[in-house]
Design a protein around this motif. Structure first.
Motif, short mmCIF file in Angstrom:
data_model
loop_
_atom_site.label_atom_id
_atom_site.label_comp_id
_atom_site.label_asym_id
_atom_site.label_seq_id
_atom_site.Cartn_x
_atom_site.Cartn_y
_atom_site.Cartn_z
N LYS A 74 25.85 18.78 39.19
CA LYS A 74 25.06 17.55 39.36
C LYS A 74 23.90 17.48 38.36
N GLU B 50 23.45 16.16 35.57
CA GLU B 50 23.10 14.86 34.95
C GLU B 50 22.11 14.09 35.81
N HIS B 51 21.95 14.50 37.08
CA HIS B 51 20.97 13.84 37.96
C HIS B 51 19.65 14.62 38.05
N SER B 52 19.52 15.66 37.24
CA SER B 52 18.34 16.51 37.37
C SER B 52 17.10 15.89 36.74
N SER C 18 21.75 17.80 30.79
CA SER C 18 22.70 18.78 31.33
C SER C 18 23.14 19.76 30.26
N ARG D 139 14.41 21.42 42.01
CA ARG D 139 14.88 20.67 40.84
C ARG D 139 14.05 21.02 39.62
#
Ligand code: NAD
Length: 479
Positions: free
Chosen positions: A138, A140-142, A146, A467
């Motif tokens: 995941k 790309e949502h951090s 990425s 995160r």
């Protein structure tokens, strides 16, 4: 007739661990001899030599970095996040399955009480691998992109050997980096058991490399030209040397350094809970905690009452065999650390602070220091300014919230702080004014993989956990 209140120890069995007489380096998925010399690791509670461990020299570090680079280029960075996650989940589950073995080994090599290694260190280690396994697919949502950095060189201290390893390795691997990690020279054994766990999990060779040794080995990792990222946890002094060594290079750096946290108790605080929080804040892990609440700031109106209750509670702390399940305070990790704690405590006394130690009997072999509290401490005293990194508490008083903030912030460090009060509004206003990376309210020393941890000022830079912890291992959102 025997006294029914006679103490009956409840030691954890040591039979669950298999300590080998000697250990090599873990490079490219295998244990190898190495080209350097070796050193001994001892049980600090008994001074028994546990094993002879290889000391990696420059050539060994170079081999480890090459193995990590090959694994990065050929395997790990090409693998999908979902595939990488499978390995991390597998490692997390094996850590849980072998939790007892890891906890016993940690207590033997480090000196910490088994109830802490069993109930805190190892569960939080597993939780870190589970947590970052969840991020691997995941990224790309951090918010940090990425794209991994490449090879991470990681150097860790001895106070939470396996936990610091988890804080470093789990996010690095989740983001697609490979690692060369060096555990501290006094606590290499759980990192070497972790290497076996990597083999058991079929982790591709070279993704994790463990090189043992002392400062020279650490220096070789940090200065290796093919390391893309340096992650260090340890003393501020060595952190500064590392910052100088990587200055002017392309290497990305995170430093988690020392602390001198203020644990602030207001007169409206629930005192019974506050006493437990003070005890936990400074005597957890013998005070070998970067974020330890080593400065107690207590409001003047309750100072006498707090001190009386605190001493009564401290007198019940059981100091001794780390493998005894009843032990609260274990052994000091090394003779060197014991000497530092003694020296600073003697200075505290010489500077005029009043010293009180629990009236406990200490074992004759091993490295021990009775839980100690200093009252009558002023800001100028070295025990109020320097990190003691042992079971020693300095007590200062304050009258107003502003005075508490001023005293709490009057330190070169800025890692953590605690606030004890009944008022939510006061917690929020104190948290906004305290210059510390973590502020606990009506609790202390709580760790969770979802929560970022790190410092200000001389406590370092970068965050680990949550995160935010991904940022240290990714190229950034624009890459
Ligand atoms: P240390 O700095 O002496 O050693 C830490 C690690 O660095 C060890 O593995 C050591 O071998 C290695 N090392 C030593 N010299 C080096 C060099 N020149 N280059 C590269 N590596 C080198 O610290 P320590 O005594 O092991 O640990 C205690 C310190 O760590 C305390 O100050 C404590 O506050 C800090 N600490 C901070 C955190 C945090 O998250 N902020 C966590 C745990 C410990």
């Amino acid at each position: 007739m025997s006294n029914i209140f006679e103490y009956a120890p409840a030691p954890e069995s040591r039979a669950v661990v298999d300590i080998k007489p000697s250990y090599g380096l873990f490079i490219n998925g295998e244990f190898v001899d190495g080209h350097g010399t070796s050193f001994k690791t001892v049980n600090p509670a008994t001074e028994e030599v546990l094993a002879e461990v290889a000391e990696a020299n420059d050539a060994d570090v170079d081999e480890a970095v090459k193995a990590a680079r090959r694994a990065y280029t050929r395997v790990w960075s090409r693998m999908s996040g979902a595939e990488r996650a499978k390995y991390l989940y597998r490692i997390a589950r094996i850590i849980q399955e072998r939790g007892r073995e890891l906890a016993v080994l940690e207590s033997i090599d480090n000196g910490k009480p088994i109830k802490e290694s069993r109930d805190v260190d190892i569960p939080v280690v597993a939780a870190h691998f589970f947590y970052y396994a969840g991020w691997a697919d995941k990224l790309e949502h951090s918010g940090y992109g990425s794209t991994p950095l490449g090879v991470a060189g990681q150097v860790i201290p001895w106070n939470f050997p396996l936990l610091m390893l988890a804080w470093k390795i789990a996010p690095a691997l989740a983001c697609g980096n490979t690692v060369v990690l060096k555990p501290a020279e006094t606590t290499p054994l759980t990192a070497l058991l972790f290497a076996e766990i990597c083999q058991q999990a079929d982790l591709p060779p070279g993704v994790v490399n463990i090189v043992t040794g002392a400062g020279d080995t650490g220096r070789a990792i940090v200065s290796h030209p093919d390391v893309d990222k340096v992650a260090f946890t340890g003393s501020t002094e060595v952190g500064k040397a590392i910052a100088r060594a990587v200055a002017g290079t392309e290497k990305k750096v995170t430093l988690e350094l020392g602390g001198k946290a203020a644990n602030i108790v207001f007169d409206d605080a629930p005192l019974d809970q506050a006493i437990e929080g003070i005890v936990n804040g400074i005597f957890f892990n013998q005070g070998h905690v970067c974020c330890a609440g080593s400065r107690l700031l207590v409001q003047e109106s309750v100072a006498d009452e707090v001190m009386e209750r605190l001493k009564r509670r401290m007198a019940t702390l059981r100091v001794g065999d780390p493998l005894d399940k009843n032990t609260d305070v274990g052994a000091i990790n090394s003779a060197e650390q014991l000497a530092k704690i003694r020296e600073l405590s003697d200075i505290g006394e010489a500077e005029g602070a009043e010293r009180w130690s629990t009236p406990c009997e200490l074992p004759t072999n091993g490295y021990w220091f009775a839980p100690t509290v200093f009252t009558g401490v002023s800001q100028a005293h070295r025990i109020a300014r320097e990190e003691i990194f042992g079971p020693v508490l300095s007590v200062l008083t304050f009258r107003t919230p502003s005075e508490a903030v001023e005293k709490a912030n009057n330190t070169p460090f800025g890692l953590s702080a605690g606030v004890w009060t009944d008022k939510g509004s006061r917690i929020l206003s104190m948290a906004n004014r305290l210059r510390a990376g973590v502020v606990w309210a009506n609790t202390f020393n709580k760790f969770d993989p979802t929560s970022p941890f790190g410092g200000y000022k001389e406590s370092g830079y970068g965050r680990e956990g949550g995160r935010h912890g991904l940022e240290a291992y990714l190229k950034g959102a624009d890459s």
